[in-house]
Design a protein around this motif. Structure first.
Motif, PDB file in Angstrom:
ATOM      1  N   VAL A 100      35.345  60.006 -47.992  1.00 50.62           N
ATOM      2  CA  VAL A 100      36.606  60.550 -47.479  1.00 50.62           C
ATOM      3  C   VAL A 100      36.649  60.532 -45.956  1.00 50.62           C
ATOM      4  O   VAL A 100      37.718  60.392 -45.355  1.00 50.62           O
ATOM      5  N   GLU A 101      35.498  60.637 -45.302  1.00 50.57           N
ATOM      6  CA  GLU A 101      35.475  60.609 -43.835  1.00 50.57           C
ATOM      7  C   GLU A 101      35.928  59.247 -43.316  1.00 50.57           C
ATOM      8  O   GLU A 101      36.778  59.163 -42.418  1.00 50.57           O
ATOM      9  N   GLN A 102      35.378  58.180 -43.893  1.00 48.68           N
ATOM     10  CA  GLN A 102      35.747  56.835 -43.450  1.00 48.68           C
ATOM     11  C   GLN A 102      37.194  56.528 -43.780  1.00 48.68           C
ATOM     12  O   GLN A 102      37.940  55.998 -42.943  1.00 48.68           O
ATOM     13  N   THR A 140      40.874  55.809 -41.158  1.00 44.48           N
ATOM     14  CA  THR A 140      41.563  54.520 -41.034  1.00 44.48           C
ATOM     15  C   THR A 140      43.024  54.681 -40.636  1.00 44.48           C
ATOM     16  O   THR A 140      43.698  53.678 -40.371  1.00 44.48           O
ATOM     17  N   VAL A 141      43.537  55.894 -40.612  1.00 44.48           N
ATOM     18  CA  VAL A 141      44.898  56.157 -40.139  1.00 44.48           C
ATOM     19  C   VAL A 141      44.821  57.163 -39.000  1.00 44.48           C
ATOM     20  O   VAL A 141      43.924  58.001 -38.960  1.00 44.48           O
ATOM     21  N   ASP A 142      45.769  57.083 -38.074  1.00 42.89           N
ATOM     22  CA  ASP A 142      45.710  57.958 -36.902  1.00 42.89           C
ATOM     23  C   ASP A 142      46.281  59.340 -37.151  1.00 42.89           C
ATOM     24  O   ASP A 142      46.080  60.272 -36.369  1.00 42.89           O
ATOM     25  N   SER A 143      47.017  59.505 -38.247  1.00 47.81           N
ATOM     26  CA  SER A 143      47.540  60.811 -38.636  1.00 47.81           C
ATOM     27  C   SER A 143      48.000  60.723 -40.089  1.00 47.81           C
ATOM     28  O   SER A 143      48.004  59.641 -40.684  1.00 47.81           O
ATOM     29  N   SER A 144      48.394  61.856 -40.635  1.00 47.67           N
ATOM     30  CA  SER A 144      48.921  61.865 -42.013  1.00 47.67           C
ATOM     31  C   SER A 144      50.398  61.490 -42.040  1.00 47.67           C
ATOM     32  O   SER A 144      50.993  61.389 -43.118  1.00 47.67           O
ATOM     33  N   HIS A 145      50.991  61.284 -40.860  1.00 45.20           N
ATOM     34  CA  HIS A 145      52.391  60.864 -40.721  1.00 45.20           C
ATOM     35  C   HIS A 145      53.346  61.772 -41.510  1.00 45.20           C
ATOM     36  O   HIS A 145      54.123  61.314 -42.351  1.00 45.20           O
ATOM     37  N   ASP A 146      53.235  63.057 -41.197  1.00 40.13           N
ATOM     38  CA  ASP A 146      54.135  64.080 -41.751  1.00 40.13           C
ATOM     39  C   ASP A 146      53.998  64.241 -43.261  1.00 40.13           C
ATOM     40  O   ASP A 146      54.900  64.739 -43.926  1.00 40.13           O
ATOM     41  N   LEU A 147      52.859  63.835 -43.803  1.00 38.26           N
ATOM     42  CA  LEU A 147      52.562  64.078 -45.218  1.00 38.26           C
ATOM     43  C   LEU A 147      51.666  65.314 -45.284  1.00 38.26           C
ATOM     44  O   LEU A 147      50.649  65.387 -44.584  1.00 38.26           O
ATOM     45  N   PHE A 148      52.033  66.294 -46.105  1.00 37.94           N
ATOM     46  CA  PHE A 148      51.270  67.534 -46.236  1.00 37.94           C
ATOM     47  C   PHE A 148      50.837  67.747 -47.678  1.00 37.94           C
ATOM     48  O   PHE A 148      51.583  67.452 -48.615  1.00 37.94           O
ATOM     49  N   ARG A 201      46.731  55.827 -49.762  1.00 39.38           N
ATOM     50  CA  ARG A 201      45.655  56.760 -50.124  1.00 39.38           C
ATOM     51  C   ARG A 201      44.966  57.345 -48.893  1.00 39.38           C
ATOM     52  O   ARG A 201      44.451  58.464 -48.937  1.00 39.38           O
ATOM     53  N   ALA A 202      44.939  56.616 -47.790  1.00 39.52           N
ATOM     54  CA  ALA A 202      44.319  57.143 -46.574  1.00 39.52           C
ATOM     55  C   ALA A 202      45.104  58.335 -46.035  1.00 39.52           C
ATOM     56  O   ALA A 202      44.512  59.314 -45.558  1.00 39.52           O
ATOM     57  N   HIS A 203      46.431  58.272 -46.095  1.00 39.45           N
ATOM     58  CA  HIS A 203      47.254  59.399 -45.640  1.00 39.45           C
ATOM     59  C   HIS A 203      47.021  60.625 -46.524  1.00 39.45           C
ATOM     60  O   HIS A 203      46.963  61.755 -46.028  1.00 39.45           O
ATOM     61  N   ILE A 204      46.894  60.399 -47.831  1.00 34.36           N
ATOM     62  CA  ILE A 204      46.641  61.512 -48.753  1.00 34.36           C
ATOM     63  C   ILE A 204      45.266  62.124 -48.471  1.00 34.36           C
ATOM     64  O   ILE A 204      45.099  63.348 -48.442  1.00 34.36           O
ATOM     65  N   ALA A 205      44.263  61.272 -48.251  1.00 29.45           N
ATOM     66  CA  ALA A 205      42.910  61.769 -47.954  1.00 29.45           C
ATOM     67  C   ALA A 205      42.902  62.576 -46.664  1.00 29.45           C
ATOM     68  O   ALA A 205      42.282  63.647 -46.592  1.00 29.45           O
ATOM     69  N   ARG A 206      43.592  62.081 -45.645  1.00 30.41           N
ATOM     70  CA  ARG A 206      43.641  62.798 -44.372  1.00 30.41           C
ATOM     71  C   ARG A 206      44.381  64.127 -44.534  1.00 30.41           C
ATOM     72  O   ARG A 206      43.951  65.161 -44.005  1.00 30.41           O
ATOM     73  N   ALA A 207      45.501  64.103 -45.272  1.00 27.34           N
ATOM     74  CA  ALA A 207      46.263  65.335 -45.490  1.00 27.34           C
ATOM     75  C   ALA A 207      45.446  66.360 -46.268  1.00 27.34           C
ATOM     76  O   ALA A 207      45.587  67.568 -46.054  1.00 27.34           O
TER      77      ALA A 207
END
Length: 305
Positions: A139-141, A145-153, A183-189
């Motif tokens: 999950v760390e890697q 890979t994305v700079d933010s969750s782009h307003d996904l919470f 999936r990267a946005h979901i992982a970051r969120a």
């Protein structure tokens, strides 16, 4: 539950309410004194000298000896304690008041405590339920890979919300999904969700104690994720500290209490390199993201009728 925080003895009214005979209860001792000695086996004669609850031991192990110092243990859930000194602070913001520790004949030290139900468990959920990662460490890697969750919470209220809401009617949600989301946005969120929940507890502690926390000391399995610790510092707006050589402060704290009772170790010095993660996020963006998080939390509430 049965102990009076002021007298540090069994509370008569609580014992009567629950139908407990005080004569059945053991003597309440301090956190650091010699209670007895081992009677049999290879360690016969060795003293038993330290006794602390799980989170209180972590607070002790993290050297939170001064009023206003706090720690958070990131395990399956998250547990944050803030030292309030010898003052019993009754929370008005959804926290619990507890005894932190008492060293021998010294006055008791108290704490405010807040709990998050879903901490590291959200990473397991991504792995076992959504199957968007094959191991927890991945999950760390992926989140990097994305700079933010782009307003996904992601509000992981799988069985309701703990502190400061204490709302069993809430349920989990992922909101803000667009055609761009992956999936990267979901992982970051998911990682940010843990950070936001801890931030809300910190805000409650600041409000209750009247002391603004200057840093947060961290331990537990999730602290192996450096990307996560950077996120936590950004969302809190204060430095986050973690010791490189020991992610588990509970055992350290219990050992320190015993050592203090026996006078065999200077507990003022901790081993291991101290890693500090400082916030990079600007105040305005931090406030905006926290407001968006709280909006998402409100949308998750009152789902169970």
């Amino acid at each position: 539950m049965l102990m009076n925080l002021k007298t540090l003895d069994w509370d008569e009214s609580m014992c009567q309410f629950f139908g407990v005979n005080k004569k059945m209860l053991p003597k309440i001792c301090s956190s650091a004194e010699v209670y007895g000695h081992i009677a049999h086996g290879s360690m016969a004669g060795k003293p038993i000298a330290g006794c602390l609850g799980d989170q209180q031991a972590a607070l002790f192990g993290q050297h939170c000896f001064q009023r206003g110092e706090a720690k958070c243990t990131y395990g399956t859930g998250c547990f944050m304690l803030s030292n309030t000194g010898t003052d019993i602070v009754q929370s008005q913001h959804g926290l619990l008041t507890t005894v932190a520790y008492k060293v021998g004949a010294a006055p008791a030290v108290y704490a405010l405590e807040g709990a998050v139900a879903i901490g590291g468990e959200v990473v397991r959920w991504l792995r076992d339920n959504l199957k968007i990662i094959s191991s927890s460490s991945e999950v760390e890697q992926l989140s990097g890979t994305v700079d933010s969750s782009h307003d996904l919470f992601f509000v992981p209220a799988f069985s309701g919300l703990y502190a400061p809401y204490w709302d069993p009617t809430a349920r989990g949600l992922i909101i803000g999904i667009t055609a761009y989301s992956n999936r990267a946005h979901i992982a970051r969120a998911a990682l940010e969700a843990v950070c936001f929940q801890v931030c809300e507890i910190l805000q409650s502690m600041d409000a209750d104690s009247g002391i603004k926390l200057q840093c947060l000391r961290c331990d537990g399995g999730m602290t192996k994720n450096k990307q996560f610790l950077r996120m936590q510092a950004d969302i809190l707006g204060i430095p986050v500290e973690c010791r490189a050589e020991s992610a588990e402060a509970t055992a350290m704290g219990a050992g320190m209490a015993a050592a203090k009772a026996l006078g065999v170790w200077n507990v003022e010095k901790l081993p291991g390199e101290l890693l500090t993660y400082s916030p990079d996020l600007g105040d305005e963006e931090r406030k905006e993201r926290l407001a968006r998080w709280k909006d998402a939390v409100q949308r998750s509430r009152n789902w169970v009728k």
